[in-house]
Write a protein that holds these residues in place. Structure first.
Motif, PDB file in Angstrom:
ATOM      1  N   MET A 110       0.846  -1.198   0.000  1.00  0.00           N
ATOM      2  CA  MET A 110       0.000   0.000   0.000  1.00  0.00           C
ATOM      3  C   MET A 110       0.881   1.247   0.000  1.00  0.00           C
ATOM      4  N   ARG A 111       0.500   2.209  -0.834  1.00  0.00           N
ATOM      5  CA  ARG A 111       1.245   3.460  -0.890  1.00  0.00           C
ATOM      6  C   ARG A 111       0.593   4.496   0.023  1.00  0.00           C
ATOM      7  N   ILE A 112       1.418   5.185   0.800  1.00  0.00           N
ATOM      8  CA  ILE A 112       0.959   6.200   1.740  1.00  0.00           C
ATOM      9  C   ILE A 112       1.608   7.533   1.384  1.00  0.00           C
ATOM     10  N   GLU A 166      -4.470   5.024  -9.144  1.00  0.00           N
ATOM     11  CA  GLU A 166      -4.012   5.788 -10.309  1.00  0.00           C
ATOM     12  C   GLU A 166      -3.085   6.943  -9.951  1.00  0.00           C
ATOM     13  N   ALA A 167      -2.869   7.192  -8.674  1.00  0.00           N
ATOM     14  CA  ALA A 167      -2.083   8.352  -8.247  1.00  0.00           C
ATOM     15  C   ALA A 167      -0.624   8.223  -8.677  1.00  0.00           C
ATOM     16  N   LYS A 168      -0.059   9.314  -9.153  1.00  0.00           N
ATOM     17  CA  LYS A 168       1.353   9.348  -9.528  1.00  0.00           C
ATOM     18  C   LYS A 168       2.212   9.450  -8.272  1.00  0.00           C
ATOM     19  N   LYS A 169       3.488   9.131  -8.422  1.00  0.00           N
ATOM     20  CA  LYS A 169       4.431   9.346  -7.340  1.00  0.00           C
ATOM     21  C   LYS A 169       4.551  10.849  -7.068  1.00  0.00           C
ATOM     22  N   ALA A 170       4.803  11.196  -5.815  1.00  0.00           N
ATOM     23  CA  ALA A 170       4.854  12.607  -5.439  1.00  0.00           C
ATOM     24  C   ALA A 170       5.872  13.379  -6.270  1.00  0.00           C
ATOM     25  N   ILE A 182       1.947  22.352  -2.134  1.00  0.00           N
ATOM     26  CA  ILE A 182       2.424  21.813  -3.411  1.00  0.00           C
ATOM     27  C   ILE A 182       1.233  21.185  -4.129  1.00  0.00           C
ATOM     28  N   TYR A 183       1.160  21.389  -5.450  1.00  0.00           N
ATOM     29  CA  TYR A 183       0.015  20.947  -6.241  1.00  0.00           C
ATOM     30  C   TYR A 183       0.430  20.001  -7.366  1.00  0.00           C
ATOM     31  N   GLU A 184      -0.536  19.184  -7.795  1.00  0.00           N
ATOM     32  CA  GLU A 184      -0.402  18.428  -9.033  1.00  0.00           C
ATOM     33  C   GLU A 184      -1.450  18.933 -10.024  1.00  0.00           C
ATOM     34  N   GLN A 185      -1.191  18.714 -11.314  1.00  0.00           N
ATOM     35  CA  GLN A 185      -2.120  19.144 -12.354  1.00  0.00           C
ATOM     36  C   GLN A 185      -3.106  18.025 -12.653  1.00  0.00           C
ATOM     37  N   THR A 186      -4.392  18.348 -12.611  1.00  0.00           N
ATOM     38  CA  THR A 186      -5.433  17.380 -12.968  1.00  0.00           C
ATOM     39  C   THR A 186      -6.288  17.983 -14.075  1.00  0.00           C
ATOM     40  N   GLN A 237      -4.699  15.319  -1.751  1.00  0.00           N
ATOM     41  CA  GLN A 237      -6.028  14.984  -2.241  1.00  0.00           C
ATOM     42  C   GLN A 237      -6.015  13.836  -3.246  1.00  0.00           C
ATOM     43  N   ALA A 238      -4.833  13.317  -3.558  1.00  0.00           N
ATOM     44  CA  ALA A 238      -4.734  12.117  -4.398  1.00  0.00           C
ATOM     45  C   ALA A 238      -4.909  10.853  -3.572  1.00  0.00           C
ATOM     46  N   GLY A 239      -5.161  11.015  -2.269  1.00  0.00           N
ATOM     47  CA  GLY A 239      -5.333   9.867  -1.390  1.00  0.00           C
ATOM     48  C   GLY A 239      -6.563  10.014  -0.512  1.00  0.00           C
ATOM     49  N   ASP A 240      -6.806   8.991   0.306  1.00  0.00           N
ATOM     50  CA  ASP A 240      -7.970   8.966   1.202  1.00  0.00           C
ATOM     51  C   ASP A 240      -7.512   8.668   2.621  1.00  0.00           C
ATOM     52  N   ARG A 241      -8.183   9.255   3.585  1.00  0.00           N
ATOM     53  CA  ARG A 241      -7.875   8.985   4.983  1.00  0.00           C
ATOM     54  C   ARG A 241      -8.223   7.540   5.326  1.00  0.00           C
ATOM     55  N   ILE A 242      -7.426   6.939   6.168  1.00  0.00           N
ATOM     56  CA  ILE A 242      -7.567   5.535   6.535  1.00  0.00           C
ATOM     57  C   ILE A 242      -8.339   5.476   7.860  1.00  0.00           C
ATOM     58  N   VAL A 243      -9.368   4.652   7.905  1.00  0.00           N
ATOM     59  CA  VAL A 243     -10.259   4.662   9.074  1.00  0.00           C
ATOM     60  C   VAL A 243     -10.144   3.411   9.938  1.00  0.00           C
TER      61      VAL A 243
END
Length: 252
Positions: free
Chosen positions: A1-3, A101-105, A226-230, A239-245
């Motif tokens: 899993m990528r964090i 689908e998220a790219k590497k930072a 820092i931003y990525e282009q979408t 925002q390319a990820g989700d909080r883990i619950v």
């Protein structure tokens, strides 16, 4: 899993260079008992990469690193564990599971926001800043800046790389923080791996354009995000990820 982890770097930690920050987080992962994955081979190392290295002396609320984990606690538990081992001036603010689908930072970075403020004496009044930005940035079709490369120098048109340039005052919720009430410049700059420009370069050229003495020690550069282009425009990297619950890695 990528964090993906977002962290702040302030205070005396601004003087710690990028390589030492990498070593610092390697130790922090072990101390916080993060179940980080290691590479294979004769010299295993933690699978970790940073988005955009921060220059020495620059503070930030928006630094990022990606890690691979074999398992993970929830976002809340992981944040608490990491912040328990952070030094003064360092704070982890986000811990999210990256979507497939998220790219590497380091490859996703497209732009960054900066607040540049006067540390001692203010070089210009609010009205002067507004007029000078208009003369330097708003009213010019091109901004020729000479960049130092590894082998030589080259002159570029910096105007397309400066997305925003405006006067700004920083107001924060906690009244005693270093940034509260500070006044200076807001910059949004291209920060990609191919095209990029550093805030120091823009500031030096800005002062020289008006025949003013540029004193880097009177200005503090603070990276905000820092931003990525979408397809919908720029978005913060977290925002390319989700909080883990939950402990099993379920995310929302």
């Amino acid at each position: 899993m990528r964090i993906r982890i977002k962290f702040r770097k302030n205070g005396v930690m601004r003087f710690v260079g990028h390589l030492d920050i990498m070593r610092y987080f390697q130790k922090a992962m072990r101390r916080a008992d993060i179940d980080i994955a290691y590479s294979e081979g004769f010299s295993p190392h933690q699978i970790m990469s940073f988005a955009a290295p921060l220059g020495v002396g620059i503070t930030s609320d928006g630094e990022y690193l990606d890690i691979e984990v074999k398992s993970t606690d929830s976002t809340e538990v992981s944040l608490r564990a990491l912040n328990a081992v952070m030094a003064d001036g360092m704070e982890v603010s986000e811990y999210v599971a990256l979507r497939q689908e998220a790219k590497k930072a380091m490859t996703a970075v497209a732009a960054a926001d900066y607040f540049v403020y006067f540390k001692k004496n203010e070089d210009f009044s609010a009205d002067e800043i507004r007029e000078m930005i208009r003369g330097y940035y708003t009213d010019r079709a091109q901004i020729a800046i000479t960049k130092q490369t590894k082998k030589s120098e080259k002159t570029i048109d910096a105007k397309p790389l400066i997305y925003q340039f405006a006067p700004w005052a920083m107001e924060v919720a906690e009244p005693n923080t270093e940034l509260d009430g500070c006044r200076g410049f807001f910059l949004q700059l291209c920060t990609g791996s191919t095209d990029n420009i550093k805030p120091e370069l823009v500031l030096r050229d800005f002062y020289e354009f008006f025949g003013k003495a540029y004193d880097p020690f009177n200005l503090q550069i603070h990276r905000l995000e820092i931003y990525e282009q979408t397809g919908d425009g720029l978005r913060p990297l977290y925002q390319a990820g989700d909080r883990i619950v939950s402990r099993d890695g379920a995310a929302v």
